[in-house]
Design a protein around this motif. Sequence first.
Motif, short mmCIF file in Angstrom:
data_model
loop_
_atom_site.label_atom_id
_atom_site.label_comp_id
_atom_site.label_asym_id
_atom_site.label_seq_id
_atom_site.Cartn_x
_atom_site.Cartn_y
_atom_site.Cartn_z
N UNK A 60 27.69 -34.45 38.74
CA UNK A 60 26.26 -33.84 38.63
C UNK A 60 25.59 -34.31 37.54
N UNK A 61 24.57 -35.35 37.48
CA UNK A 61 24.14 -35.54 35.65
C UNK A 61 23.04 -34.73 35.49
N UNK A 62 22.28 -34.03 36.49
CA UNK A 62 21.58 -32.58 35.54
C UNK A 62 22.36 -31.89 34.48
N UNK A 63 21.68 -31.43 34.23
CA UNK A 63 22.26 -30.21 32.83
C UNK A 63 21.65 -28.48 33.45
N UNK A 64 22.25 -27.95 33.33
CA UNK A 64 21.95 -26.11 33.51
C UNK A 64 21.33 -26.01 32.34
N UNK A 65 19.82 -25.02 32.29
CA UNK A 65 19.15 -25.08 31.48
C UNK A 65 18.38 -23.01 31.92
N UNK A 66 18.24 -23.26 30.52
CA UNK A 66 17.30 -21.29 30.12
C UNK A 66 16.47 -22.07 29.40
N UNK A 67 15.11 -22.14 30.29
CA UNK A 67 13.81 -23.16 28.91
C UNK A 67 13.57 -22.21 28.62
N UNK A 68 13.60 -20.38 28.90
CA UNK A 68 12.15 -20.09 27.96
C UNK A 68 13.57 -20.07 26.43
N UNK A 69 15.03 -19.99 27.54
CA UNK A 69 15.83 -20.01 25.20
C UNK A 69 16.18 -20.76 24.78
N UNK A 70 16.05 -22.30 25.70
CA UNK A 70 15.66 -23.22 24.49
C UNK A 70 14.36 -23.12 23.74
N UNK A 71 13.27 -22.37 24.39
CA UNK A 71 12.52 -22.62 23.49
C UNK A 71 12.12 -21.76 22.79
N UNK A 72 12.49 -20.88 22.75
CA UNK A 72 13.30 -19.65 21.76
C UNK A 72 13.59 -20.23 20.53
N UNK A 73 15.03 -20.94 20.58
CA UNK A 73 16.47 -21.58 20.53
C UNK A 73 15.65 -23.08 19.38
N UNK A 74 14.69 -23.86 20.14
CA UNK A 74 14.06 -24.58 19.12
C UNK A 74 13.78 -23.91 17.73
N UNK A 75 12.15 -22.86 18.61
CA UNK A 75 11.46 -22.53 17.28
C UNK A 75 12.74 -21.98 15.99
N UNK A 76 13.04 -20.98 16.45
CA UNK A 76 14.84 -20.44 15.02
C UNK A 76 15.35 -21.13 14.49
N UNK A 77 15.49 -22.68 15.39
CA UNK A 77 16.06 -23.44 14.54
C UNK A 77 15.09 -24.12 13.19
N UNK A 78 14.25 -24.11 13.82
CA UNK A 78 12.96 -25.26 12.85
C UNK A 78 12.94 -24.15 11.38
N UNK A 79 12.61 -22.65 11.88
CA UNK A 79 12.31 -21.65 10.69
C UNK A 79 13.30 -21.83 9.65
#
Length: 438
Positions: free
Chosen positions: A199-218
Amino acid sequence: VTDVGIGAIELYFPQNFVEQSNLEEYNNVSRGKYTIGLGQQQMGFCSDNEDIVSISLTVLRQLLETYKIPLDSIGCLVVGTETMIDKSKSVKTALMDLFPNNSDIEGVDIKNACFGGAQALLHAVDWVTVNHPVDKKNAIVVIADIAIYEDGPARCTGGAGAIAFLVCPDATIPIDRRFSACHMKNTWDFFKPIKSTASEYPEVDGSLSLASYLEAVRSCYTHFTSKVLRHTSGIDGLNSFDAIFLHSPFTKMVQKGLAVMAYTDSCLRHKDQNGNGVENRLDENDRAGMTKMIELSAEVWKNKTDPHLVFNRRIGNMYTPSLFAQLLAYLASEESITDERNLLFFAYGSGLASAIFPGRVRPTANLAKIREVARHCIKRLDSRQRFSAEEFTETLKRREEFLHSNDFPKTPSESTLFPNTYFLNSIDKKYRRTYSLH
Ligand code: ACO
């Protein structure tokens, strides 16, 4: 050597795109969810005869030709991508076809979701810093991805693109390697496991990815500020930067990321009597907290980040190139650049790897040429071909069928390619791929 960084830039994106408003209707979601909720206008997508090697070849050839880069001046070529078509052979090896008489070129592929491109750039800067004084050779970085998702809520956040940089001393956009600060953590927010069916598609946990992105910024911003304070007389927070670029899965995410950065900035500046930072009172994962942070950062968003998201809004998430497309948009702006400008980059890749690093724009002799290329890329957005949501979905189906049958090429359609674009023209019984130039 001094001022090592980006001395030339090219951008490639596919000729095909779909309107997000059309996707909203097709997916039967409320009107405005993708266009306002995610802040996306259009989404670029590749045909079934483009892959990671073809788009990387295309952008690299463009860079070499546009800037007339002598092939024997290159001693390092690094590729940042998460669009793998081979578990062993790197995309870089295929790019060596464009250097027929120069095999002394270090570098391979670097992978970690959308972060590999930033890491590739940082490696290239280091390589030039060490090697240029000896051999006078420069480096090239190719940053490319095809972002596609399975049918579902993430599909509208796809995109595709490729950027190539020449990395050299006395550069137009030097990258300051001393102050890059990271946030690295083992997280399962987005990944591409080896499965029993390809498969070319990823497995995604959308809400975890959003929270992880913001944690990374901080976390990155906190580390970055403390590093700068430890080693210099300090900076005036975000006021020190003329433009601030953040990895863009969709532009609303960038606005939220910038809001967290600005809020972290103000918390770090306002210390109590004991010299401790005021504790963060607003929580980025709480809707009211985020709304307030966005409100507080409205000025910096309007002046330093939002104006540079044109490629991101109209192409979508290109994964690794999403961050650097903002640099190109910044350079394309009409305003003249006669003095030095300060830039801040936030790179994020799920899984996760993230970093903040500063750069500058210098009014070098090459700046006008780079700006001309950047403006040409913006114009090229208007010469793309619009497809319906049905046709977009059909294209992804054809990619799936091809992946499962390996029966290629069935209907390779060159008409969906810009001129001077490489395309996949055959895969043999041993899965070896060959490419041609359109
Ligand atoms: N008008 C205006 N706004 C609307 C409307 C509407 N009609 N409908 C919904 N919205 C808003 C929502 O309120 C939400 O905004 P908010 O969170 O700021 O309040 C936004 O639109 C999205 O709606 P959701 O219901 O949260 O969307 P959903 O859960 O269906 O999917 C997601 C969003 C998780 C981003 C999904 O597209 C996804 O998984 N994408 C891939 C992962 C990703 O991109 N992660 C980001 C970092 S990692 C990376 O770069 C891959």
